[in-house]
Design a protein around this motif. Structure first.
Motif, PDB file in Angstrom:
ATOM      1  N   ASP A   1       0.779  -1.119  -0.080  1.00  0.00           N
ATOM      2  CA  ASP A   1       0.077  -0.002  -0.125  1.00  0.00           C
ATOM      3  C   ASP A   1       1.012   1.173   0.096  1.00  0.00           C
ATOM      4  O   ASP A   1       0.702   2.181  -0.722  1.00  0.00           O
ATOM      5  CB  ASP A   1      -1.032   0.010   1.012  1.00  0.00           C
ATOM      6  CG  ASP A   1      -1.997  -1.041   1.029  1.00  0.00           C
ATOM      7  OD1 ASP A   1      -2.385  -1.587  -0.164  1.00  0.00           O
ATOM      8  OD2 ASP A   1      -2.662  -1.319   2.045  1.00  0.00           O
TER       9      ASP A   1
ATOM     10  N   ILE B   1       3.958   1.698  -1.052  1.00  0.00           N
ATOM     11  CA  ILE B   1       4.566   1.637  -2.345  1.00  0.00           C
ATOM     12  C   ILE B   1       3.605   2.328  -3.254  1.00  0.00           C
ATOM     13  O   ILE B   1       4.014   3.114  -4.133  1.00  0.00           O
ATOM     14  CB  ILE B   1       5.097   0.333  -2.975  1.00  0.00           C
ATOM     15  CG1 ILE B   1       6.343  -0.113  -1.987  1.00  0.00           C
ATOM     16  CG2 ILE B   1       5.532   0.176  -4.377  1.00  0.00           C
ATOM     17  CD1 ILE B   1       6.826  -1.547  -2.167  1.00  0.00           C
ATOM     18  N   LYS B   2       2.339   1.751  -3.372  1.00  0.00           N
ATOM     19  CA  LYS B   2       1.413   2.512  -4.273  1.00  0.00           C
ATOM     20  C   LYS B   2       1.062   3.817  -4.004  1.00  0.00           C
ATOM     21  O   LYS B   2       1.080   4.667  -5.087  1.00  0.00           O
ATOM     22  CB  LYS B   2       0.230   1.506  -4.277  1.00  0.00           C
ATOM     23  CG  LYS B   2       0.102   0.169  -4.735  1.00  0.00           C
ATOM     24  CD  LYS B   2      -1.098  -0.451  -4.752  1.00  0.00           C
ATOM     25  CE  LYS B   2      -0.953  -1.983  -4.976  1.00  0.00           C
ATOM     26  NZ  LYS B   2      -2.251  -2.714  -5.127  1.00  0.00           N
ATOM     27  N   GLU B   3       1.209   4.156  -3.033  1.00  0.00           N
ATOM     28  CA  GLU B   3       0.886   5.847  -2.672  1.00  0.00           C
ATOM     29  C   GLU B   3       2.397   6.477  -2.874  1.00  0.00           C
ATOM     30  O   GLU B   3       1.960   7.303  -3.697  1.00  0.00           O
ATOM     31  CB  GLU B   3       0.687   5.780  -1.044  1.00  0.00           C
ATOM     32  CG  GLU B   3      -0.534   5.357  -0.456  1.00  0.00           C
ATOM     33  CD  GLU B   3      -0.662   5.681   0.865  1.00  0.00           C
ATOM     34  OE1 GLU B   3       0.062   6.579   1.432  1.00  0.00           O
ATOM     35  OE2 GLU B   3      -1.402   5.026   1.721  1.00  0.00           O
ATOM     36  N   ILE B   4       3.299   6.004  -2.881  1.00  0.00           N
ATOM     37  CA  ILE B   4       4.686   6.682  -3.306  1.00  0.00           C
ATOM     38  C   ILE B   4       4.566   6.834  -4.911  1.00  0.00           C
ATOM     39  O   ILE B   4       4.783   7.733  -5.269  1.00  0.00           O
ATOM     40  CB  ILE B   4       5.783   5.805  -2.935  1.00  0.00           C
ATOM     41  CG1 ILE B   4       5.976   5.988  -1.318  1.00  0.00           C
ATOM     42  CG2 ILE B   4       7.014   6.334  -3.719  1.00  0.00           C
ATOM     43  CD1 ILE B   4       6.984   5.234  -0.800  1.00  0.00           C
ATOM     44  N   LYS B   5       4.150   5.667  -5.702  1.00  0.00           N
ATOM     45  CA  LYS B   5       4.001   5.689  -6.917  1.00  0.00           C
ATOM     46  C   LYS B   5       2.855   6.857  -7.571  1.00  0.00           C
ATOM     47  O   LYS B   5       3.243   7.516  -8.669  1.00  0.00           O
ATOM     48  CB  LYS B   5       3.779   4.421  -7.519  1.00  0.00           C
ATOM     49  CG  LYS B   5       3.783   4.264  -9.026  1.00  0.00           C
ATOM     50  CD  LYS B   5       3.352   2.758  -9.448  1.00  0.00           C
ATOM     51  CE  LYS B   5       3.271   2.790 -11.014  1.00  0.00           C
ATOM     52  NZ  LYS B   5       2.607   1.509 -11.449  1.00  0.00           N
ATOM     53  N   GLU B   6       1.956   7.020  -6.793  1.00  0.00           N
ATOM     54  CA  GLU B   6       1.066   7.964  -6.993  1.00  0.00           C
ATOM     55  C   GLU B   6       1.573   9.400  -7.081  1.00  0.00           C
ATOM     56  O   GLU B   6       1.142  10.213  -7.857  1.00  0.00           O
ATOM     57  CB  GLU B   6      -0.009   7.991  -6.263  1.00  0.00           C
ATOM     58  CG  GLU B   6      -1.070   6.731  -6.564  1.00  0.00           C
ATOM     59  CD  GLU B   6      -2.225   6.701  -5.751  1.00  0.00           C
ATOM     60  OE1 GLU B   6      -2.489   7.794  -4.859  1.00  0.00           O
ATOM     61  OE2 GLU B   6      -3.091   5.267  -5.555  1.00  0.00           O
ATOM     62  N   HIS B   7       2.519   9.664  -6.024  1.00  0.00           N
ATOM     63  CA  HIS B   7       3.130  10.815  -5.782  1.00  0.00           C
ATOM     64  C   HIS B   7       4.334  11.198  -6.840  1.00  0.00           C
ATOM     65  O   HIS B   7       4.714  12.305  -6.947  1.00  0.00           O
ATOM     66  CB  HIS B   7       3.313  11.130  -4.403  1.00  0.00           C
ATOM     67  CG  HIS B   7       2.321  11.155  -3.448  1.00  0.00           C
ATOM     68  ND1 HIS B   7       1.204  12.203  -3.598  1.00  0.00           N
ATOM     69  CD2 HIS B   7       2.083  10.331  -2.629  1.00  0.00           C
ATOM     70  CE1 HIS B   7       0.559  11.953  -2.646  1.00  0.00           C
ATOM     71  NE2 HIS B   7       0.775  10.642  -2.151  1.00  0.00           N
ATOM     72  N   LEU B   8       4.743  10.526  -7.430  1.00  0.00           N
ATOM     73  CA  LEU B   8       6.101  10.345  -8.382  1.00  0.00           C
ATOM     74  C   LEU B   8       5.620  10.727  -9.961  1.00  0.00           C
ATOM     75  O   LEU B   8       4.627  10.712 -10.292  1.00  0.00           O
ATOM     76  CB  LEU B   8       6.756   9.149  -8.339  1.00  0.00           C
ATOM     77  CG  LEU B   8       7.342   8.714  -7.295  1.00  0.00           C
ATOM     78  CD1 LEU B   8       8.174   7.447  -7.325  1.00  0.00           C
ATOM     79  CD2 LEU B   8       8.302   9.797  -6.776  1.00  0.00           C
TER      80      LEU B   8
END
Length: 65
Positions: free
Chosen positions: A56, A58-65
Protein backbone atom coordinates in the motif's frame (compact mmCIF):
# COMPACT_ATOMS: atom_id res chain seq x y z
CA UNK A 1 -8.48 -7.71 -8.41
CA UNK A 2 -5.72 -8.63 -6.01
CA UNK A 3 -3.61 -11.71 -6.61
CA UNK A 4 -2.83 -12.31 -2.95
CA UNK A 5 -4.71 -12.82 0.28
CA UNK A 6 -6.08 -9.54 1.58
CA UNK A 7 -4.51 -7.86 4.57
CA UNK A 8 -4.14 -7.22 7.30
CA UNK A 9 -1.89 -10.18 7.95
CA UNK A 10 -0.85 -11.19 11.44
CA UNK A 11 1.61 -13.51 13.20
CA UNK A 12 0.77 -16.26 15.67
CA UNK A 13 3.34 -18.26 17.65
CA UNK A 14 2.98 -21.95 18.36
CA UNK A 15 5.67 -24.41 19.52
CA UNK A 16 8.55 -22.03 18.67
CA UNK A 17 7.24 -21.59 15.12
CA UNK A 18 5.54 -18.52 13.71
CA UNK A 19 2.60 -18.62 11.34
CA UNK A 20 1.60 -15.74 9.09
CA UNK A 21 -2.18 -15.55 8.67
CA UNK A 22 -4.76 -13.63 6.66
CA UNK A 23 -7.85 -13.93 8.82
CA UNK A 24 -7.89 -17.68 9.57
CA UNK A 25 -5.92 -18.73 6.46
CA UNK A 26 -2.33 -19.84 7.08
CA UNK A 27 -0.09 -18.21 4.47
CA UNK A 28 3.42 -19.08 5.66
CA UNK A 29 5.36 -20.63 8.52
CA UNK A 30 8.70 -19.38 9.80
CA UNK A 31 10.56 -22.15 11.60
CA UNK A 32 13.58 -21.92 13.86
CA UNK A 33 16.04 -24.81 13.81
CA UNK A 34 17.27 -24.02 17.31
CA UNK A 35 16.91 -21.47 20.09
CA UNK A 36 19.41 -19.10 18.43
CA UNK A 37 17.24 -18.88 15.31
CA UNK A 38 14.01 -18.16 17.22
CA UNK A 39 14.44 -14.37 17.08
CA UNK A 40 15.22 -14.51 13.36
CA UNK A 41 12.19 -16.71 12.67
CA UNK A 42 9.97 -14.29 14.57
CA UNK A 43 11.41 -11.29 12.70
CA UNK A 44 10.95 -13.06 9.35
CA UNK A 45 7.31 -13.82 10.15
CA UNK A 46 6.63 -10.20 11.08
CA UNK A 47 8.37 -9.02 7.91
CA UNK A 48 6.13 -11.28 5.81
CA UNK A 49 3.05 -10.12 7.72
CA UNK A 50 3.83 -6.50 6.88
CA UNK A 51 3.77 -7.20 3.11
CA UNK A 52 0.24 -5.86 2.44
CA UNK A 53 0.99 -2.59 4.29
CA UNK A 54 4.30 -2.22 2.45
CA UNK A 55 2.53 -2.71 -0.89
CA UNK A 56 0.00 0.00 0.00
CA UNK A 57 2.80 2.44 0.86
CA UNK A 58 4.62 1.67 -2.39
CA UNK A 59 1.42 2.34 -4.35
CA UNK A 60 0.97 5.67 -2.55
CA UNK A 61 4.56 6.67 -3.31
CA UNK A 62 4.08 5.75 -6.97
CA UNK A 63 1.02 8.02 -7.17
CA UNK A 64 3.11 10.96 -5.95
CA UNK A 65 5.95 10.46 -8.42
Amino acid sequence: MSRFSPGPWHVEEENDSYGVFSNDALLAVALSDDVKDKDAAKANAHLMASAPRLLDVIKEIKEHL
